[in-house]
Scaffold this motif. Structure first.
Motif, mmCIF file in Angstrom:
data_model
loop_
_atom_site.group_PDB
_atom_site.id
_atom_site.type_symbol
_atom_site.label_atom_id
_atom_site.label_comp_id
_atom_site.label_asym_id
_atom_site.label_seq_id
_atom_site.Cartn_x
_atom_site.Cartn_y
_atom_site.Cartn_z
ATOM 1 N N ASP A 1 18.453 -3.250 -0.954
ATOM 2 C CA ASP A 1 19.090 -3.749 -2.092
ATOM 3 C C ASP A 1 17.856 -5.122 -2.917
ATOM 4 O O ASP A 1 18.689 -5.271 -3.717
ATOM 5 N N THR B 1 14.899 -5.575 -4.702
ATOM 6 C CA THR B 1 14.611 -4.629 -6.677
ATOM 7 C C THR B 1 13.082 -5.072 -6.871
ATOM 8 O O THR B 1 12.756 -4.799 -8.025
ATOM 9 N N ASN C 1 14.970 2.440 -6.412
ATOM 10 C CA ASN C 1 16.292 2.532 -5.567
ATOM 11 C C ASN C 1 15.583 2.686 -4.208
ATOM 12 O O ASN C 1 14.077 2.017 -4.389
ATOM 13 N N TYR C 2 16.298 3.287 -2.976
ATOM 14 C CA TYR C 2 15.215 3.216 -1.403
ATOM 15 C C TYR C 2 14.516 4.207 -1.705
ATOM 16 O O TYR C 2 13.560 3.990 -1.004
#
Length: 555
Positions: free
Chosen positions: A206, A208, A247-248
């Motif tokens: 999570d 960023t 994102n991942y």
């Protein structure tokens, strides 16, 4: 070597076992570690791992390797404290024939909470006779062993610690480093003080924004008995990676690097580099791609020394920076390929650490002392992984173009360094087997260049070099091992164009340890059992047969 948090943490890790010197953790990290060869800080790296008095089976670099091999773009490991085992003090000391000395001390006070600290230092040295080496044959005469008295001593002391929090971690070390030598040429004494700070985020899904940075500052001087001269030194280095993770799978990052070396006294000069590498990183369960371009600029003050400008060679400005990984068997087999390039600002301290007898008088108006190296292209591919978590391996090979590479040379009648253009085809194998009671690790390096063929005034690296260590642990009480390192002959030409050859060698040794109790052990090591002429640099031969032993306290 300058004391690093890794050294101190290593001392604590070994303190967890009955035999702190040679006992190795039985658990390797579950996932693959990135094991990529650095871009040749010395242009021709000393591929032989000098056998330390410790068996160290951590032959694979970690993703957060510390000051020497920081790979920030990986950003998958941050500094972590060691598990406290109730032991606070680790001491290893010894001496022997022919007056080799060794010592290591690590003190780790128990501190509750996220802060941790280690205090320690180490020493290694040799005091005694050295063989004169014939400048024309580069051989020593065992039938007429002409010798001189000398020494080679390295010391360090410092404090290392860190602080962890949920989102990241910080580590630091401050301390002293000293390298002192005496040869047939002169006495030298380099004393440095300084420290390193490292900061990194963790890689929770999570998060960023990712960051990892390392700042390092060292200052001091190197003094020479010859003409009572000295050279003031200031080294400033910064490396970091910063950028958003969308994102991942997707991130856009920027690697930033800054190096600044200031010299005064024997000569006055400023040299350094600035580099930034924007890159796009894609990661999935099996695939990872890092696609970037390195923008670099090297600078210097234009000051000459003995007729040569310090740090004169310019940058290429643009370099590729691409790496692709594919986990063919997750956690077991990783395939990778990379195309990279960079500038290397060859600092005085980096050369001194590799060649302790190096000093500012080597060369004497016949070759530059300090210059920059350009590696416009380095292409590499390989595979790495493990079998049943007991056998780990790394195998790679490739091609590199080196411009103004730093090389050993015979300058007039004395050893020194020079800078030459060459091409390199290389191969690298590292492996480790942990099958207690037997542990084995080693490696083989292959380096093929056109240095000799093009009659460069320099020595080529050994075409073949490697090392092997085998250890047997009997009930954590008696431990015995054998080690060997070797290299093929190194061909070259002197300033007059004459052929020279540094002889090949095999350094064979034995090591043993007896644990008297959980707190006291005794150790011994015999080295260079074949009494060979081991010249890691021309004209400077390692001592012959040696025997050293001592005590280990683990309190």
């Amino acid at each position: 070597m300058f004391i690093l948090s890794g050294l101190l943490a290593g001392g604590i890790a070994t303190a967890q076992n009955l035999n702190p010197t040679v006992e190795v953790t039985n658990e390797y990290e579950g996932k693959l570690m990135e094991v990529h060869k650095p871009l040749q800080e010395m242009a021709v790296p000393d591929s032989l791992m000098r056998f330390d008095l410790d068996f160290d089976y951590s032959v694979f670099e970690t993703k957060y390797a510390g000051a020497a091999d920081f790979a920030p773009y990986l950003m998958e490991m941050r500094p972590q404290r060691e598990v406290y085992t109730g032991r606070k003090l680790f001491v290893k000391a010894g001496a022997g024939l022919a007056l080799k000395t060794f010592g290591k001390v690590v003190f780790s006070p128990e501190i509750k909470g996220p802060f941790y600290i280690n205090i320690g230092g180490d020493h290694s040295g040799y005091f005694g006779k050295y063989h004169y080496i014939d400048q024309y044959s580069l051989k020593r005469s065992d039938s007429d062993p002409k010798t001189y008295s000398g020494y080679d001593m390295a010391n360090s002391a410092g404090v290392a610690g860190g602080y962890d929090w949920v989102g990241g971690g910080l580590s630091f070390n401050v301390g002293y480093e000293g390298i002192h030598t005496k040869s047939f040429l002169t006495k030298t004494g380099m004393n440095l003080f300084g420290g390193t700070v490292q900061l990194a985020s963790n890689t929770d899904e999570d998060r960023t924004f990712l960051y990892a940075a390392k700042a390092d500052v060292k200052f001091g001087k190197d003094s020479y008995e010859w003409n009572n001269a000295s050279l003031g030194l200031l080294d400033v280095n910064f490396e970091g990676t910063f950028g958003p993770r969308f994102n991942y799978n997707n991130s856009i990052l920027a690697d930033v690097a800054f190096q600044y070396n200031l010299y005064n006294g024997q000569f006055d000069a400023k040299v350094g580099q600035v580099a930034i590498t924007p890159k796009y990183v894609y990661s999935s369960e099996y695939f990872r791609a890092s696609l970037g371009v390195r923008f670099a600029y090297v600078f210097n003050s234009g000051d000459p020394y003995m007729g040569f400008q310090i740090g004169k060679f310019n940058s290429q400005i643009f370099y590729p920076d691409v790496r692709i990984d594919y986990q063919a068997v997750p956690g077991k087999l990783n395939l990778f390929a990379a195309v990279t390039g960079k500038d290397v600002v060859n600092s005085y301290t980096s050369i001194k650490r590799n060649f302790h007898f190096f000093n500012a008088w080597m060369g004497m108006n016949v070759s530059p002392l300090l210059d920059n190296t350009r590696i416009p292209l380095r292409a590499e591919a390989g595979l790495e992984g493990n079998f049943s978590s007991k056998f780990r391996y790394h195998l790679s090979g490739g091609y590199s173009r080196v411009r103004n590479g730093l090389l050993d040379a015979m300058l007039s009648d004395e050893s020194g360094v020079t800078y030459q253009k060459y091409n390199l085809i290389f191969g690298d194998l590292r492996f480790a087997y942990d099958g207690k009671p037997v542990l084995i690790d080693g490696g083989l390096d292959v380096n093929v260049t056109d240095i000799y063929k093009k009659e460069r005034t320099a020595f080529e690296p050994a075409k073949f070099s490697g090392d092997l260590r085998v250890r047997y642990n009997y009930r954590d009480r008696i431990i015995g091992g054998i080690f060997a390192e070797g290299a093929s002959a190194r061909r070259g030409h002197d300033m007059g164009g004459y052929d020279l050859k540094i002889p090949g060698f095999v350094n064979l040794g034995l090591q043993a340890e007896f644990a008297f109790s959980r707190k006291i052990s005794f150790w011994a090591e015999a080295g260079n059992l074949l009494n060979m002429n081991i010249q890691r640099h021309p004209m400077y031969s390692d001592p012959g047969l040696s025997l050293i032993g001592g005590i280990i306290l683990n309190l």
